[in-house]
Motif scaffolding. Sequence first.
Motif, short mmCIF file in Angstrom:
data_model
loop_
_atom_site.label_atom_id
_atom_site.label_comp_id
_atom_site.label_asym_id
_atom_site.label_seq_id
_atom_site.Cartn_x
_atom_site.Cartn_y
_atom_site.Cartn_z
N PHE A 18 0.89 -1.16 0.00
CA PHE A 18 0.00 0.00 0.00
C PHE A 18 0.93 1.22 0.00
O PHE A 18 1.59 1.49 1.00
N ASN A 78 1.19 4.27 0.70
CA ASN A 78 0.39 5.24 1.44
C ASN A 78 1.26 6.41 1.89
O ASN A 78 1.33 6.75 3.05
N ILE A 106 -1.92 -1.19 -3.72
CA ILE A 106 -2.80 -0.03 -3.66
C ILE A 106 -1.90 1.17 -3.98
O ILE A 106 -1.08 1.56 -3.15
N THR A 140 -3.67 6.82 -2.04
CA THR A 140 -4.99 6.99 -1.43
C THR A 140 -5.63 8.26 -1.93
O THR A 140 -5.01 9.33 -1.91
N HIS A 197 -7.71 -2.18 -2.97
CA HIS A 197 -8.28 -0.90 -2.55
C HIS A 197 -8.06 -0.63 -1.07
O HIS A 197 -7.91 -1.55 -0.27
N HIS A 198 -8.09 0.65 -0.72
CA HIS A 198 -8.06 1.09 0.67
C HIS A 198 -9.39 0.72 1.33
O HIS A 198 -10.44 0.77 0.69
N ASP A 231 -12.63 7.90 6.25
CA ASP A 231 -11.97 6.80 6.97
C ASP A 231 -12.28 6.82 8.47
O ASP A 231 -11.39 6.83 9.32
N TYR A 241 -2.82 -6.94 7.06
CA TYR A 241 -2.50 -5.57 6.64
C TYR A 241 -1.51 -5.07 7.67
O TYR A 241 -1.82 -4.92 8.85
N ASN A 285 1.97 -1.61 4.28
CA ASN A 285 2.05 -0.17 4.14
C ASN A 285 3.52 0.22 4.05
O ASN A 285 4.25 0.17 5.03
#
Length: 700
Positions: free
Chosen positions: A153, A155, A190, A193, A214-215, A270, A372, A415
């Motif tokens: 991810f 991010n 991902i 974001t 996806h988030h 979120d 995750y 992440n």
Amino acid sequence: MLDRNNQLQLKGTVHIHTAEQLPSAVQYALRMLTRDFETVLGSKPELVSNSEAAELCIRFAAEQDHCPQRAEAFGFRFYAQDSGTTSPSTSMHIVGHDTLGLVYGLLEFSRIYLGIQPFWFWADQAIEQRSEIRIPCESYDSPEAKVRYRGWFVNDEVCLIGWKKPYPPSPEVWEPVFEALLRCGGNMVIPGTDLPRDGIHYKLASEMGLWVTHHHAEPLGAEMFLRAYPGRNASYHEAPELFERLWEEAIEEQKDMNVLWVLSFRGQGDKPFWIDDPAFDTSEKRGAMISKVIRKQYDMIGSAVANPVCCVALYGEISELYKGGYIDLPDDVIKVWADNGYGRMVSRRHGNLNLRVPSLPTAGDQGEHGLYYHTTFHDLQASNHLTLFPGSAAFLKQEIEAAFDAGADQYLLLNCGNIRMHLYSLDIIRELWTIGEIDIEQHLQRFVSSYYSDTDHYRELAELYRTYSEAALQYGLNADDLAGDEYYHHPARQMIGHWLQGKVDQPDPRLFWAVGEVPFDAQVKGFETRLASGMQQWKAWLDRCDEVLAKLGEDDRKRAIDQLRFQGAIHLSGCEGFYWLCRAYDDFRQQRYAQAFVCASQSMWCYQEGLKVLRQSEHDKWEHFYEADWLTNIESTVHNVDTLRRFIRMFGDSPDFFLWYKEYLMPVTEKYIYLENTHRNPLSDDELAKRLGEFFNSSF
């Protein structure tokens, strides 16, 4: 050609034969391999149509290759071919069971035989040039990865956004990210974001062979409700057809890609959906709604996509509701468990609430499970964003291997931040998701030898990576309560705001998580005590780092500054800046305003050192890389402390801003006879602070 040891020799211009029609992902990987050959051998390979004239053939596996019959498998094979001479020549065939298998085969060839490491771009690897390459003619089959779906991810769009001018980020930014992920054996991503929907990030990831996912705040990759319907109440209960329209559009847009569909239902921005829909005031109501929405999403995907792969992120409140038995999920979705942002597989901290509920499947949890996981995090408290994960390699090993043992091994979404500062942690996870376990000492030796060329100092470089976590500031009782760079900035800015708003007669509730429910004076003192210890630890580590740097050659020294010293310097400058801020408050509350002004100035100078470290790391291709440091936001902290010291100067030096100079600095011979028209030029804040510091005989 073969040498006397039955090794294939490649030199000069290598001839490569490929199938006429290659998928886009293989074409991308072939361009990487071509570039790698040119870098190492000094000559760009030539693509030829006649396989008999090629030393290297790239194709999908045929029956006679006996390539493993599973997804993403590849093999190396060697076949004699008629070259038209008295002695037949031999060619190497890279064969793949499927598209990703062929991609991995090309990149693994590059790693093994050309020496191109997964993070060559991000670590500025010095690539050795050679006159020839020798390859043993021995068949090879790729092992099966421990984790079926494994990826990143990304991010940390802020650094990637600020790095280059185009927005949303262009292929120039994303291709090195996706290439590194593929070289790590990753297969899903991902890519950021909440980036603009006209960006190329999802399309490019898919073209390069990656599954997209996806988030958890953007289920199915759909557009945010309030962005599509501004002014409407974001309530599925009130307007299910509007939510479902967005989901239909997302499914239609992605149905021809490889997608791991994330089923979820959280509120806009979120957060729990019931914050915007307060009628859902019990766990039963909340769980029933989430179950209903997830089932609807699941059915919509199933009607549009053949054999979809779906997962549910058991993150935050959804995890708590699931564990409480309030959520019913389809049997074949992958249940994804999350760490707390600091690497421990427990529930994350919400403000001051830190229940640390175990976040792993139990023996009774059926179906497939995944993870995750964070090696970088952003939470406005103590997370690491600009710096390497502060936990040890042994800690990462313990948490991931325990999760695999609990059955959470079907999926691992990491992440990964913006890649550059997190390479060691990312490489640890790469080995874990590939093999399922790790010998941390052997891995560390391989990691150092992969990215540094000075063999005489591998041991000392490895020691710096090993002891980095030992220098980390421990702010709490738990083993994972280790301060990242945000610890020195977000709480510091909160402290300044609380102070300047005149609330020092009451504690700051935003700081309870760090120093407890005690008066504000004690909160400040609690930080000061911890920071004093952290300063000593980081200073000692940084001194050791500088000793090693002095022994390295120019290339390795530059690399070690970016990958190691950078980390310690960010920690030390932040630690010192926050410490002197606390000292400033102590002097201020005792009405030693001039001394408080000097401490605040010292705080600002230390934080400015952190900015200097960022700028020094923006050399060559990294120019502007930290331009958009909006999360830790060192520059904002500098401005906050500058505001504070100007405020402090109002106490005792106002209104003429000459009084402290007269009281402490003016020669006695002048103090009582000077004429104001020639002596009233106020000193700047910096100059006054420096001269006052010298007068007070301070250590700074």
